[in-house]
Design an enzyme around this catalytic site. Sequence first.
Site, PDB file in Angstrom:
ATOM      1  N   CYS A 113       0.816  -1.225   0.000  1.00 42.85           N
ATOM      2  CA  CYS A 113       0.000   0.000   0.000  1.00 42.85           C
ATOM      3  C   CYS A 113       0.852   1.278   0.000  1.00 42.85           C
ATOM      4  O   CYS A 113       0.357   2.345  -0.343  1.00 42.85           O
ATOM      5  CB  CYS A 113      -0.948   0.008   1.184  1.00 42.85           C
ATOM      6  SG  CYS A 113      -2.145  -1.331   1.082  1.00 42.85           S
ATOM      7  N   HIS A 250      -3.400   7.315   2.618  1.00 43.35           N
ATOM      8  CA  HIS A 250      -3.776   6.005   2.091  1.00 43.35           C
ATOM      9  C   HIS A 250      -5.188   5.677   2.576  1.00 43.35           C
ATOM     10  O   HIS A 250      -5.519   5.894   3.744  1.00 43.35           O
ATOM     11  CB  HIS A 250      -2.777   4.949   2.568  1.00 43.35           C
ATOM     12  CG  HIS A 250      -3.178   3.552   2.222  1.00 43.35           C
ATOM     13  ND1 HIS A 250      -3.596   3.205   0.946  1.00 43.35           N
ATOM     14  CD2 HIS A 250      -3.247   2.419   2.961  1.00 43.35           C
ATOM     15  CE1 HIS A 250      -3.890   1.918   0.934  1.00 43.35           C
ATOM     16  NE2 HIS A 250      -3.695   1.410   2.143  1.00 43.35           N
ATOM     17  N   ASN A 280     -10.026  -0.152  -0.238  1.00 43.84           N
ATOM     18  CA  ASN A 280      -8.563  -0.058  -0.199  1.00 43.84           C
ATOM     19  C   ASN A 280      -8.018  -0.579  -1.531  1.00 43.84           C
ATOM     20  O   ASN A 280      -8.095  -1.777  -1.805  1.00 43.84           O
ATOM     21  CB  ASN A 280      -8.032  -0.883   0.977  1.00 43.84           C
ATOM     22  CG  ASN A 280      -6.519  -0.819   1.111  1.00 43.84           C
ATOM     23  OD1 ASN A 280      -5.833  -0.298   0.227  1.00 43.84           O
ATOM     24  ND2 ASN A 280      -6.003  -1.340   2.206  1.00 43.84           N
TER      25      ASN A 280
HETATM   26  N1  ACO Z   1     -18.389  -8.693   8.726  1.00 42.26           N
HETATM   27  C1  ACO Z   1     -18.830  -8.964   9.947  1.00 42.26           C
HETATM   28  N2  ACO Z   1     -18.008  -9.272  10.968  1.00 42.26           N
HETATM   29  C2  ACO Z   1     -16.684  -9.313  10.712  1.00 42.26           C
HETATM   30  C3  ACO Z   1     -16.158  -9.062   9.423  1.00 42.26           C
HETATM   31  C4  ACO Z   1     -17.077  -8.749   8.396  1.00 42.26           C
HETATM   32  N3  ACO Z   1     -16.692  -8.472   7.148  1.00 42.26           N
HETATM   33  N4  ACO Z   1     -14.817  -9.169   9.470  1.00 42.26           N
HETATM   34  C5  ACO Z   1     -14.509  -9.490  10.737  1.00 42.26           C
HETATM   35  N5  ACO Z   1     -15.617  -9.572  11.489  1.00 42.26           N
HETATM   36  C6  ACO Z   1     -15.750  -9.899  12.908  1.00 42.26           C
HETATM   37  C7  ACO Z   1     -14.545 -10.583  13.474  1.00 42.26           C
HETATM   38  O1  ACO Z   1     -14.607 -11.980  13.233  1.00 42.26           O
HETATM   39  C8  ACO Z   1     -14.646 -10.255  14.949  1.00 42.26           C
HETATM   40  O2  ACO Z   1     -15.557 -11.143  15.555  1.00 42.26           O
HETATM   41  P1  ACO Z   1     -15.256 -11.726  17.020  1.00 42.26           P
HETATM   42  O3  ACO Z   1     -15.219 -10.523  17.928  1.00 42.26           O
HETATM   43  O4  ACO Z   1     -16.409 -12.632  17.237  1.00 42.26           O
HETATM   44  O5  ACO Z   1     -13.931 -12.412  16.922  1.00 42.26           O
HETATM   45  C9  ACO Z   1     -15.271  -8.877  14.959  1.00 42.26           C
HETATM   46  O6  ACO Z   1     -15.851  -8.681  13.653  1.00 42.26           O
HETATM   47  C10 ACO Z   1     -14.276  -7.751  15.227  1.00 42.26           C
HETATM   48  O7  ACO Z   1     -13.111  -7.985  14.440  1.00 42.26           O
HETATM   49  P2  ACO Z   1     -11.838  -7.031  14.519  1.00 42.26           P
HETATM   50  O8  ACO Z   1     -10.789  -7.553  13.601  1.00 42.26           O
HETATM   51  O9  ACO Z   1     -11.471  -6.751  15.924  1.00 42.26           O
HETATM   52  O10 ACO Z   1     -12.483  -5.710  13.912  1.00 42.26           O
HETATM   53  P3  ACO Z   1     -11.820  -4.304  13.788  1.00 42.26           P
HETATM   54  O11 ACO Z   1     -12.670  -3.296  14.452  1.00 42.26           O
HETATM   55  O12 ACO Z   1     -10.366  -4.322  14.118  1.00 42.26           O
HETATM   56  O13 ACO Z   1     -11.952  -4.041  12.216  1.00 42.26           O
HETATM   57  C11 ACO Z   1     -10.557  -4.154  10.253  1.00 42.26           C
HETATM   58  C12 ACO Z   1     -11.346  -4.934  11.311  1.00 42.26           C
HETATM   59  C13 ACO Z   1     -11.540  -3.316   9.472  1.00 42.26           C
HETATM   60  C14 ACO Z   1      -9.847  -5.137   9.328  1.00 42.26           C
HETATM   61  C15 ACO Z   1      -9.532  -3.258  10.955  1.00 42.26           C
HETATM   62  O14 ACO Z   1      -8.802  -4.005  11.891  1.00 42.26           O
HETATM   63  C16 ACO Z   1      -8.568  -2.600   9.991  1.00 42.26           C
HETATM   64  O15 ACO Z   1      -8.927  -1.726   9.249  1.00 42.26           O
HETATM   65  N6  ACO Z   1      -7.275  -2.948  10.056  1.00 42.26           N
HETATM   66  C17 ACO Z   1      -6.249  -2.301   9.295  1.00 42.26           C
HETATM   67  C18 ACO Z   1      -6.274  -2.646   7.844  1.00 42.26           C
HETATM   68  C19 ACO Z   1      -5.295  -1.710   7.149  1.00 42.26           C
HETATM   69  O16 ACO Z   1      -5.133  -0.561   7.470  1.00 42.26           O
HETATM   70  N7  ACO Z   1      -4.582  -2.166   6.191  1.00 42.26           N
HETATM   71  C20 ACO Z   1      -3.641  -1.196   5.593  1.00 42.26           C
HETATM   72  C21 ACO Z   1      -2.716  -1.766   4.839  1.00 42.26           C
HETATM   73  S1  ACO Z   1      -3.424  -2.738   3.586  1.00 42.26           S
HETATM   74  C22 ACO Z   1      -2.116  -3.277   2.595  1.00 42.26           C
HETATM   75  O17 ACO Z   1      -0.966  -2.963   2.799  1.00 42.26           O
HETATM   76  C23 ACO Z   1      -2.403  -4.243   1.485  1.00 42.26           C
END
Ligand code: ACO
Length: 323
Positions: A113, A250, A280
Amino acid sequence: MIRSVVRGTGAALPRRIMKNADFEGMVETSDEWIAQRTGIRQRHIAADDETTASLGEAAARAALDSAGLTPADIDLIVLATSTPNNTFPATAVEIQNRLGMHHGFAFDMQAVCSGFVYAVTTADLYIKGGLAKRVLVIGSETFSRILDWSDRSTCVLFGDGAGALVLEADEGTGTIADRGVLAMSLRSDGAHKDKLFVDGGPSTTGTVGHLRMEGREVFKHAVGMITDVIEATFSQAGITAADLDWFVPHQANKRIIDASAKKLGIAEQKVVVTVDLHGNTSAASVPLALSVAVADGRIKKGDLVLLEAMGGGFTWGAVLVRW
Ligand code: ACO
């Protein structure tokens, strides 16, 4: 001193739009979960005839048109991508050929990214080193091809697309009143390589593989890393957040964007957000956001614009540009 000045911008998106609601029934998720946790409402998904090369070519042609230039004016193409058409040759070379350009040189950069931010700094150094006068800097991705469509924690986050800039050598005075690339800071740390990666490759599995991410772990590191590298860029240029006209981060997650802007003291109305429209798009996200804000008249000649990205590796970086 020589400065690398932005002459044009362009973008290209696949024809098909996939809304959050389109995932319901495919994986256990909802429009509400995706929108609340990420800010994403839709993304574009490439059809079989749309590739990293074809999208990159279209974005490059749009950037050349907006600069009033043709491929004959370009010396170098730097393509940021993690989803090349083939393992080799570089997709940049394919774009060069598609543009009918048989002079100069072209290569790919891979910093996930952060790829576009790395590519802009690379192009700037080639220009300052006298190896090129005009450079096409492209970010193009088809992440839909490396997603595990049964994994709800990743497949809802990414989209396809391309964006491009034309950078041109110009004379500057050496102060931050100059137009062009003014300051930059790049970082990487492979200790985090298992938090965001693709589980395949030519030298390991011999397959393309699928994207894997520990989203919570990436999130935990993102804001601190982003703000560190931006503060380093500010101090290099001798400016503060108040001097900025636009922050073009980003586009991975609206919550990461908001938290970073808040920590840096960047006013909300100066932040360009397109994650709702594109998801993204990895190395394409910053140039896509830039081309939206240029096309709608927000970013104007003379504005001070901060670009930032963070991604797999981890890699991260920031670039300050006077438009
Ligand atoms: N729909 C419904 N529920 C979901 C989904 C979905 N699509 N995906 C995950 N969940 C669930 C999980 O299983 C979890 O359930 P649990 O509590 O029963 O275990 C719950 O939702 C919470 O999951 P978290 O991972 O804690 O959710 P979070 O609030 O952290 O959001 C996310 C997840 C959006 C992926 C976030 O962590 C994020 O944005 N991370 C950074 C990603 C990023 O910035 N990437 C940048 C670089 S990308 C690159 O370089 C290619």
